[in-house]
Design a protein around this motif. Structure first.
Motif, mmCIF file in Angstrom:
data_model
loop_
_atom_site.group_PDB
_atom_site.id
_atom_site.type_symbol
_atom_site.label_atom_id
_atom_site.label_comp_id
_atom_site.label_asym_id
_atom_site.label_seq_id
_atom_site.Cartn_x
_atom_site.Cartn_y
_atom_site.Cartn_z
ATOM 1 N N SER A 64 -61.450 -78.455 -42.568
ATOM 2 C CA SER A 64 -61.486 -77.330 -41.636
ATOM 3 C C SER A 64 -60.942 -76.048 -42.255
ATOM 4 O O SER A 64 -59.974 -76.055 -43.016
ATOM 5 C CB SER A 64 -60.663 -77.667 -40.394
ATOM 6 N N SER A 65 -61.596 -74.961 -41.896
ATOM 7 C CA SER A 65 -61.093 -73.652 -42.328
ATOM 8 C C SER A 65 -60.105 -73.096 -41.299
ATOM 9 O O SER A 65 -59.451 -72.088 -41.553
ATOM 10 C CB SER A 65 -62.257 -72.688 -42.531
ATOM 11 N N ASN A 66 -59.987 -73.764 -40.166
ATOM 12 C CA ASN A 66 -59.046 -73.351 -39.119
ATOM 13 C C ASN A 66 -57.635 -73.793 -39.539
ATOM 14 O O ASN A 66 -57.383 -74.980 -39.706
ATOM 15 C CB ASN A 66 -59.453 -74.004 -37.792
ATOM 16 N N PRO A 67 -56.704 -72.854 -39.706
ATOM 17 C CA PRO A 67 -55.359 -73.217 -40.177
ATOM 18 C C PRO A 67 -54.613 -74.167 -39.227
ATOM 19 O O PRO A 67 -53.839 -75.002 -39.681
ATOM 20 C CB PRO A 67 -54.627 -71.892 -40.312
ATOM 21 N N VAL A 68 -54.840 -74.049 -37.945
ATOM 22 C CA VAL A 68 -54.171 -74.941 -36.986
ATOM 23 C C VAL A 68 -54.672 -76.372 -37.165
ATOM 24 O O VAL A 68 -53.883 -77.320 -37.222
ATOM 25 C CB VAL A 68 -54.394 -74.458 -35.528
ATOM 26 N N THR A 69 -55.972 -76.521 -37.295
ATOM 27 C CA THR A 69 -56.562 -77.847 -37.485
ATOM 28 C C THR A 69 -56.137 -78.443 -38.815
ATOM 29 O O THR A 69 -55.736 -79.607 -38.880
ATOM 30 C CB THR A 69 -58.098 -77.765 -37.415
ATOM 31 N N SER A 70 -56.171 -77.658 -39.879
ATOM 32 C CA SER A 70 -55.816 -78.185 -41.195
ATOM 33 C C SER A 70 -54.333 -78.517 -41.284
ATOM 34 O O SER A 70 -53.929 -79.400 -42.037
ATOM 35 C CB SER A 70 -56.237 -77.226 -42.307
ATOM 36 N N SER A 71 -53.498 -77.856 -40.487
ATOM 37 C CA SER A 71 -52.061 -78.146 -40.510
ATOM 38 C C SER A 71 -51.748 -79.501 -39.868
ATOM 39 O O SER A 71 -50.678 -80.057 -40.092
ATOM 40 C CB SER A 71 -51.274 -77.042 -39.804
ATOM 41 N N ARG A 72 -52.667 -80.027 -39.109
ATOM 42 C CA ARG A 72 -52.473 -81.345 -38.474
ATOM 43 C C ARG A 72 -52.687 -82.499 -39.451
ATOM 44 O O ARG A 72 -52.398 -83.644 -39.137
ATOM 45 C CB ARG A 72 -53.439 -81.517 -37.300
ATOM 46 N N ALA A 73 -53.189 -82.208 -40.640
ATOM 47 C CA ALA A 73 -53.523 -83.260 -41.603
ATOM 48 C C ALA A 73 -52.323 -84.151 -41.914
ATOM 49 O O ALA A 73 -52.454 -85.375 -41.993
ATOM 50 C CB ALA A 73 -54.097 -82.658 -42.881
ATOM 51 N N GLY A 74 -51.146 -83.579 -42.076
ATOM 52 C CA GLY A 74 -49.949 -84.368 -42.389
ATOM 53 C C GLY A 74 -49.606 -85.363 -41.292
ATOM 54 O O GLY A 74 -49.277 -86.522 -41.560
ATOM 55 N N ALA A 75 -49.683 -84.908 -40.042
ATOM 56 C CA ALA A 75 -49.383 -85.789 -38.913
ATOM 57 C C ALA A 75 -50.420 -86.907 -38.803
ATOM 58 O O ALA A 75 -50.075 -88.068 -38.541
ATOM 59 C CB ALA A 75 -49.327 -84.986 -37.618
ATOM 60 N N ILE A 76 -51.656 -86.565 -39.027
ATOM 61 C CA ILE A 76 -52.732 -87.571 -38.969
ATOM 62 C C ILE A 76 -52.538 -88.593 -40.090
ATOM 63 O O ILE A 76 -52.686 -89.798 -39.886
ATOM 64 C CB ILE A 76 -54.117 -86.901 -39.052
ATOM 65 N N GLU A 77 -52.175 -88.099 -41.268
ATOM 66 C CA GLU A 77 -51.951 -88.993 -42.406
ATOM 67 C C GLU A 77 -50.804 -89.969 -42.121
ATOM 68 O O GLU A 77 -50.876 -91.150 -42.453
ATOM 69 C CB GLU A 77 -51.651 -88.171 -43.661
ATOM 70 N N THR A 78 -49.751 -89.499 -41.472
ATOM 71 C CA THR A 78 -48.630 -90.371 -41.102
ATOM 72 C C THR A 78 -49.091 -91.452 -40.133
ATOM 73 O O THR A 78 -48.764 -92.634 -40.299
ATOM 74 C CB THR A 78 -47.495 -89.533 -40.472
ATOM 75 N N GLN A 79 -49.860 -91.064 -39.127
ATOM 76 C CA GLN A 79 -50.395 -92.042 -38.174
ATOM 77 C C GLN A 79 -51.288 -93.059 -38.882
ATOM 78 O O GLN A 79 -51.232 -94.252 -38.588
ATOM 79 C CB GLN A 79 -51.210 -91.341 -37.082
ATOM 80 N N LEU A 80 -52.082 -92.571 -39.803
ATOM 81 C CA LEU A 80 -52.981 -93.443 -40.560
ATOM 82 C C LEU A 80 -52.182 -94.473 -41.357
ATOM 83 O O LEU A 80 -52.499 -95.662 -41.344
ATOM 84 C CB LEU A 80 -53.866 -92.606 -41.476
ATOM 85 N N ARG A 81 -51.115 -94.033 -42.014
ATOM 86 C CA ARG A 81 -50.267 -94.967 -42.774
ATOM 87 C C ARG A 81 -49.655 -96.019 -41.857
ATOM 88 O O ARG A 81 -49.571 -97.192 -42.213
ATOM 89 C CB ARG A 81 -49.154 -94.216 -43.503
ATOM 90 N N GLN A 82 -49.212 -95.612 -40.675
ATOM 91 C CA GLN A 82 -48.630 -96.554 -39.714
ATOM 92 C C GLN A 82 -49.662 -97.602 -39.283
ATOM 93 O O GLN A 82 -49.356 -98.795 -39.208
ATOM 94 C CB GLN A 82 -48.094 -95.819 -38.492
ATOM 95 N N GLN A 83 -50.869 -97.156 -39.015
ATOM 96 C CA GLN A 83 -51.916 -98.078 -38.590
ATOM 97 C C GLN A 83 -52.304 -99.041 -39.710
ATOM 98 O O GLN A 83 -52.533 -100.220 -39.467
ATOM 99 C CB GLN A 83 -53.152 -97.307 -38.110
ATOM 100 N N ILE A 84 -52.342 -98.558 -40.933
ATOM 101 C CA ILE A 84 -52.645 -99.437 -42.070
ATOM 102 C C ILE A 84 -51.527 -100.467 -42.234
ATOM 103 O O ILE A 84 -51.787 -101.634 -42.537
ATOM 104 C CB ILE A 84 -52.886 -98.607 -43.347
ATOM 105 N N GLY A 85 -50.290 -100.068 -41.997
ATOM 106 C CA GLY A 85 -49.171 -101.011 -42.029
ATOM 107 C C GLY A 85 -49.318 -102.089 -40.969
ATOM 108 O O GLY A 85 -49.073 -103.278 -41.222
ATOM 109 N N GLU A 86 -49.724 -101.702 -39.761
ATOM 110 C CA GLU A 86 -49.954 -102.676 -38.689
ATOM 111 C C GLU A 86 -51.079 -103.629 -39.055
ATOM 112 O O GLU A 86 -51.002 -104.833 -38.795
ATOM 113 C CB GLU A 86 -50.290 -101.972 -37.372
ATOM 114 N N PHE A 87 -52.128 -103.101 -39.653
ATOM 115 C CA PHE A 87 -53.238 -103.945 -40.087
ATOM 116 C C PHE A 87 -52.735 -104.976 -41.092
ATOM 117 O O PHE A 87 -53.059 -106.152 -41.007
ATOM 118 C CB PHE A 87 -54.346 -103.088 -40.705
ATOM 119 N N SER A 88 -51.924 -104.526 -42.039
ATOM 120 C CA SER A 88 -51.391 -105.436 -43.058
ATOM 121 C C SER A 88 -50.545 -106.538 -42.433
ATOM 122 O O SER A 88 -50.642 -107.701 -42.823
ATOM 123 C CB SER A 88 -50.547 -104.659 -44.075
#
Length: 100
Positions: A64-88
């Motif tokens: 995204s070229s929208n700075p607000v949307t692109s700033s959410r990437a870190g939070a999404i990445e954290t959630q993604l890591r948590q979900q991958i941990g649950e899968f494991s």
């Protein structure tokens, strides 16, 4: 004195041999194991769906070229890591059961 308990079936036994016999031959124990496996598999499927959704959100946020949307990437990445941990953890539980 050690207690001989099947926590899965919530039953107490007089000695280790009785507990082992229960774990090997009890229909109730087998049914509870099968039910537990079903719950774990369902949770694993839900986590896979969540991981796929989060991956798409992360991809969209990074692109995204929208700075607000692109700033959410870190939070999404954290959630993604948590979900991958649950899968494991779910996968480990399934593999442990197969080995057991």
């Amino acid at each position: 004195a050690p207690q001989h308990i099947c926590y899965l079936c919530t039953r107490k036994f007089t000695d280790a041999a009785a507990l082992k016999t229960h774990e090997q031959y009890s229909q109730l124990h087998q049914q509870n194991l099968d039910r537990q496996d079903g719950v774990i598999r369902q949770h694993k499927e839900e986590v896979i769906s969540s991981v796929n959704r989060l991956r798409q959100q992360l991809h969209d946020a990074v692109a995204s070229s929208n700075p607000v949307t692109s700033s959410r990437a870190g939070a999404i990445e954290t959630q993604l890591r948590q979900q991958i941990g649950e899968f494991s953890q779910a996968q480990e539980a399934i593999e442990y059961r197969r080995a057991g």
